[in-house]
Write an enzyme that holds these catalytic residues in place. Structure first.
Site, PDB file in Angstrom:
ATOM      1  N   ASP A   1     -15.082   8.399   8.064  1.00 52.37           N
ATOM      2  CA  ASP A   1     -16.432   7.855   7.907  1.00 52.37           C
ATOM      3  C   ASP A   1     -17.442   8.928   8.299  1.00 52.37           C
ATOM      4  O   ASP A   1     -17.363   9.474   9.401  1.00 52.37           O
ATOM      5  CB  ASP A   1     -16.565   6.620   8.809  1.00 52.37           C
TER       6      ASP A   1
ATOM      7  N   ASP B   1     -21.061   3.836   9.476  1.00 53.47           N
ATOM      8  CA  ASP B   1     -21.067   2.400   9.136  1.00 53.47           C
ATOM      9  C   ASP B   1     -19.678   1.769   9.262  1.00 53.47           C
ATOM     10  O   ASP B   1     -19.479   0.605   8.927  1.00 53.47           O
ATOM     11  CB  ASP B   1     -21.645   2.171   7.724  1.00 53.47           C
TER      12      ASP B   1
ATOM     13  N   ASP C   1     -15.756   7.254   3.636  1.00 51.81           N
ATOM     14  CA  ASP C   1     -16.586   7.513   2.464  1.00 51.81           C
ATOM     15  C   ASP C   1     -16.288   8.890   1.870  1.00 51.81           C
ATOM     16  O   ASP C   1     -15.478   9.647   2.409  1.00 51.81           O
ATOM     17  CB  ASP C   1     -18.077   7.363   2.817  1.00 51.81           C
TER      18      ASP C   1
ATOM     19  N   ASP D   1      -7.869   5.654  -9.718  1.00 52.26           N
ATOM     20  CA  ASP D   1      -7.222   4.361  -9.898  1.00 52.26           C
ATOM     21  C   ASP D   1      -7.986   3.600 -10.982  1.00 52.26           C
ATOM     22  O   ASP D   1      -9.200   3.414 -10.851  1.00 52.26           O
ATOM     23  CB  ASP D   1      -7.332   3.596  -8.571  1.00 52.26           C
TER      24      ASP D   1
ATOM     25  N   ASP E   1      -3.517   0.403 -12.663  1.00 48.91           N
ATOM     26  CA  ASP E   1      -3.232  -0.682 -11.728  1.00 48.91           C
ATOM     27  C   ASP E   1      -2.739  -1.931 -12.446  1.00 48.91           C
ATOM     28  O   ASP E   1      -3.381  -2.396 -13.395  1.00 48.91           O
ATOM     29  CB  ASP E   1      -4.533  -1.027 -10.974  1.00 48.91           C
TER      30      ASP E   1
ATOM     31  N   GLU F   1       1.519   1.580 -12.583  1.00 49.44           N
ATOM     32  CA  GLU F   1       1.927   0.795 -11.406  1.00 49.44           C
ATOM     33  C   GLU F   1       2.718  -0.399 -11.903  1.00 49.44           C
ATOM     34  O   GLU F   1       2.221  -1.227 -12.654  1.00 49.44           O
ATOM     35  CB  GLU F   1       0.716   0.296 -10.621  1.00 49.44           C
TER      36      GLU F   1
ATOM     37  N   HIS G   1      -0.814   1.549  -0.111  1.00 47.97           N
ATOM     38  CA  HIS G   1      -1.797   0.631   0.475  1.00 47.97           C
ATOM     39  C   HIS G   1      -1.393  -0.840   0.343  1.00 47.97           C
ATOM     40  O   HIS G   1      -2.088  -1.703   0.859  1.00 47.97           O
ATOM     41  CB  HIS G   1      -3.147   0.871  -0.208  1.00 47.97           C
ATOM     42  N   ASP G   2      -0.334  -1.133  -0.382  1.00 47.87           N
ATOM     43  CA  ASP G   2       0.125  -2.519  -0.525  1.00 47.87           C
ATOM     44  C   ASP G   2       1.326  -2.803   0.368  1.00 47.87           C
ATOM     45  O   ASP G   2       1.967  -3.852   0.222  1.00 47.87           O
ATOM     46  CB  ASP G   2       0.530  -2.799  -1.985  1.00 47.87           C
TER      47      ASP G   2
HETATM   48  O1  ISL Z   1       0.474  -6.133  -3.052  1.00 47.15           O
HETATM   49  C1  ISL Z   1       1.325  -6.799  -3.582  1.00 47.15           C
HETATM   50  C2  ISL Z   1       2.148  -7.695  -2.787  1.00 47.15           C
HETATM   51  O2  ISL Z   1       1.830  -7.546  -1.432  1.00 47.15           O
HETATM   52  C3  ISL Z   1       1.617  -6.683  -5.024  1.00 47.15           C
HETATM   53  O3  ISL Z   1       2.047  -7.851  -5.601  1.00 47.15           O
HETATM   54  C4  ISL Z   1       0.380  -6.153  -5.729  1.00 47.15           C
HETATM   55  O4  ISL Z   1      -0.553  -7.160  -5.797  1.00 47.15           O
HETATM   56  C5  ISL Z   1       0.730  -5.670  -7.108  1.00 47.15           C
HETATM   57  O5  ISL Z   1       1.605  -4.617  -6.912  1.00 47.15           O
HETATM   58  C6  ISL Z   1      -0.509  -5.173  -7.834  1.00 47.15           C
HETATM   59  O6  ISL Z   1      -1.190  -4.301  -6.994  1.00 47.15           O
HETATM   60  C7  ISL Z   1      -2.367  -3.700  -7.433  1.00 47.15           C
HETATM   61  O7  ISL Z   1      -3.303  -4.619  -7.943  1.00 47.15           O
HETATM   62  C8  ISL Z   1      -3.815  -5.585  -7.013  1.00 47.15           C
HETATM   63  C9  ISL Z   1      -4.343  -4.926  -5.751  1.00 47.15           C
HETATM   64  O8  ISL Z   1      -4.612  -5.895  -4.780  1.00 47.15           O
HETATM   65  C10 ISL Z   1      -3.359  -3.930  -5.187  1.00 47.15           C
HETATM   66  O9  ISL Z   1      -3.910  -3.293  -4.061  1.00 47.15           O
HETATM   67  C11 ISL Z   1      -3.019  -2.961  -6.276  1.00 47.15           C
HETATM   68  O10 ISL Z   1      -2.174  -1.932  -5.840  1.00 47.15           O
HETATM   69  C12 ISL Z   1      -4.903  -6.307  -7.731  1.00 47.15           C
HETATM   70  O11 ISL Z   1      -5.765  -5.366  -8.310  1.00 47.15           O
END
Ligand code: ISL
Length: 571
Positions: free
Chosen positions: A46, A50, A54, A123, A225, A279, A346-347
């Site tokens: 950051d 805030d 960023d 992305d 995505d 993805e 990140h998921d």
């Molecule tokens: O994160 C998941 C389960 O915890 C997955 O089902 C995920 O939602 C899926 O892989 C799709 O992910 C992508 O699109 C989503 C977003 O929330 C995720 O961060 C992204 O990686 C919706 O745009």
């Protein structure tokens, strides 16, 4: 360096039958040789206090990125968004989210990366938009609006549409009733993320224009995505029993997907030297090949979920299964197509908490072992920011600590259904996405030096021990081990293009494999357990050179807890 404890387990397992080696793909591409580093921008740095990371923050750390030796940065969405799903709900694809900065900042970031020889992958979230996008505002206004067909609508007089499950909806319902036009719209994710109608050529043209806008700026790639869901059966039939076991097949992956991708390739990818990654890779090797084989002229890299999903529901994973999954995918892609190799994003939870051991005794060594794995497998490594420090899950105790729409809505759903909420919270400590989204700890000052304000998501309490500054000056740190592993991969084509074969597929604790390219042969031995393991490689290692080791000692045939040794055989 951490000492391993005095528990010695002699595990002499006879299962050393090697799997056969496969040919290496013939085409060489920059994106096959690249190491991708994923930045979650809200949590990197950051610059203005805030509490939200960023673009200026990233710009201030470009030299850190350069020092890692990575080739590509993949940045999660930074477009304008009401942020219901942290930028995965885009309301304007050509504007930078104000809390991340301005388009000038973006241009400066791209220039700064390029000056340092690093490429940038954006992305692209186009299975759905935000409900605040101008297209959706128009679309919902009336049934006769020119934008009506940009989304999937079901008129209420036809009754309720056949059920579709939503990943993020509190009621689990992907159909949202909208009184303005007395109809339901489809949202596979949250109701603030309506699915775009890819059958409409006008939608496809809009997306191509957006892609051209970014490609003309000079970006180097796109991550698509959730794109496997873009082509659906829009008759929305009743789904067969057990459909949940194969969501990709029933919710997307319809033949038109390939029409959309070939069109995109023809319009955009073939005109720019960009890398593209899907993805989700369908539900079979055939699906994945159809997305990325070269002669298909669609995408470059398949990013499947089979490995990352191993043991997610059970809370533990079985190494034999882990090896089988990676090996089956490798062998299915040995000649055609190309894969991403990753253990976190990140998921998902943090790599060391999920696949290693984040206790004080083993965190450092097991996180290095996983790094050694990622840097010595075939496929493009997608390395998640913070894993180079061995960052761990935050394990929140209270639902209020979470920011993620998925966790918060699933909590509400569980509550409505009368489920065991303590159990829910325990599971989230293991798998919730916010575990992997906490701010990057730069140093041991307040908030890990991430922000001078209040961070949008709590900084992990362990930042005083785990931070970049402390690791910078320590030659034995995870950070410096990562750099060494990156350099090793970059300097040795065998680690990129070499064929792969397992040496001990059934061994419960050792993952060992060879990588062979022309007459350059490597053996990688990884101990995935917290015990000392004795294991003799069927390949003679007596004269091999040790190129990477996460302990300062090494003895052939004896591997300490979470030890990783990478050998290069002398010709
Ligand atoms: O994160 C998941 C389960 O915890 C997955 O089902 C995920 O939602 C899926 O892989 C799709 O992910 C992508 O699109 C989503 C977003 O929330 C995720 O961060 C992204 O990686 C919706 O745009």
């Amino acid at each position: 360096m951490k000492r391993w404890p005095g528990i010695w387990l002699v595990a002499l397992i006879a299962c050393t039958t090697p799997t056969p080696e496969r040919d290496t793909p013939t085409t060489e591409k920059w994106w096959k040789e690249a190491i991708v580093y994923q930045i979650y921008p809200r949590s990197f740095k950051d610059s203005d206090g805030d509490g939200v990371g960023d673009l200026k923050g990233i710009i201030s750390r470009l030299d850190y990125l350069k020092s890692l030796g990575v080739d590509v940065v993949w940045i999660n969405p930074i477009y304008q968004s009401p942020n219901f799903d942290n930028g995965y709900d885009i309301s304007d694809y050509r504007t930078i989210q104000p809390e991340f900065g301005t388009m000038d900042d973006f241009d400066q970031l791209l220039r700064g990366l390029h000056q340092r020889g690093i490429k940038l992958v954006m992305d692209l979230v186009v299975n759905h938009s935000s409900h605040e996008h101008a297209w959706f505002r128009q679309s919902r206004a009336s049934r006769t609006n020119p934008y009506r067909k940009y989304y999937h609508w079901w008129p209420a007089e036809k009754g309720k549409p056949n059920p579709r499950f939503s990943f993020f909806d509190v009621a689990g319902d992907a159909w949202q009733y909208d009184s303005a036009s007395d109809a339901y719209y489809l949202h596979y994710f949250a109701d603030q993320q309506p699915d775009l109608n890819w059958e409409n050529p006008q939608v496809r043209k809009e997306i191509h224009d957006i892609m051209r806008f970014w490609a003309d700026k000079g970006i180097d790639g796109f991550r698509l995505d959730a794109f496997q869901y873009a082509a659906k059966d829009t008759a929305f039939p009743v789904l067969p029993a057990g459909y949940e076991k194969n969501i990709a097949q029933h919710y997307g992956m319809k033949p038109a997907l390939h029409v959309y991708l070939q069109e995109m390739n023809n319009e955009i990818f073939s005109a720019y030297d960009v890398m593209t990654v899907a993805e989700g890779a369908g539900s079979s090797f055939a699906d994945a090949h159809a997305l990325v084989d070269e002669d298909r002229k669609e995408l470059n890299i398949a990013y499947h979920f089979d490995a990352i999903d191993i043991g997610k529901d059970k809370g533990r994973y079985d190494l034999v299964e882990f090896k089988r999954v990676f090996s089956r995918w490798d062998s299915a892609f040995a000649r055609d197509g190309w894969l991403a190799v990753y253990l976190a994003n990140h998921d998902n939870a943090r790599m060391v908490s999920r696949f290693g051991n984040d206790s004080d005794a083993f965190r450092t060594v097991s996180s290095k072992m996983l790094t050694a794995f990622l840097m010595t497998m075939r496929g493009t490594p997608f390395y998640y920011f913070g894993d180079e420090l061995g960052m761990t899950n935050i394990r929140f105790d209270h639902i209020e600590d979470y920011r993620d729409i998925e966790t918060r809505n699933k909590y509400l759903k569980a509550k409505q259904e009368g489920a065991d909420l303590d159990q829910f919270m325990e599971t989230q400590k293991r798998i919730a996405r916010d575990n992997g989204r906490t701010p990057f700890p730069w140093d041991s000052t307040a908030q890990g030096g991430f922000t001078t304000g209040t961070p949008w998501l709590a900084v992990n309490r362990n930042y005083r021990q785990i931070n970049a500054a402390a690791q910078e000056s320590d030659p034995q740190s995870e950070l410096n081990f990562f750099r060494a592993a990156v350099t090793l991969r970059k300097q040795n084509r065998a680690l990129v293009y070499g064929s792969y074969a397992q040496l001990a597929p059934k061994h419960p604790s050792i993952y060992a494999y060879t990588r062979t390219y022309q007459n350059d042969r490597w053996v990688v031995v990884l101990n995935f357990s917290d015990q000392l393991v004795r294991w003799q490689s069927p390949v003679d290692l007596a004269h091999a050179r040790v190129q990477l080791n996460n302990y300062d000692q090494h003895e052939i045939g004896s591997y300490r807890p979470y030890q990783a040794v990478v050998y290069q055989l002398r010709p």
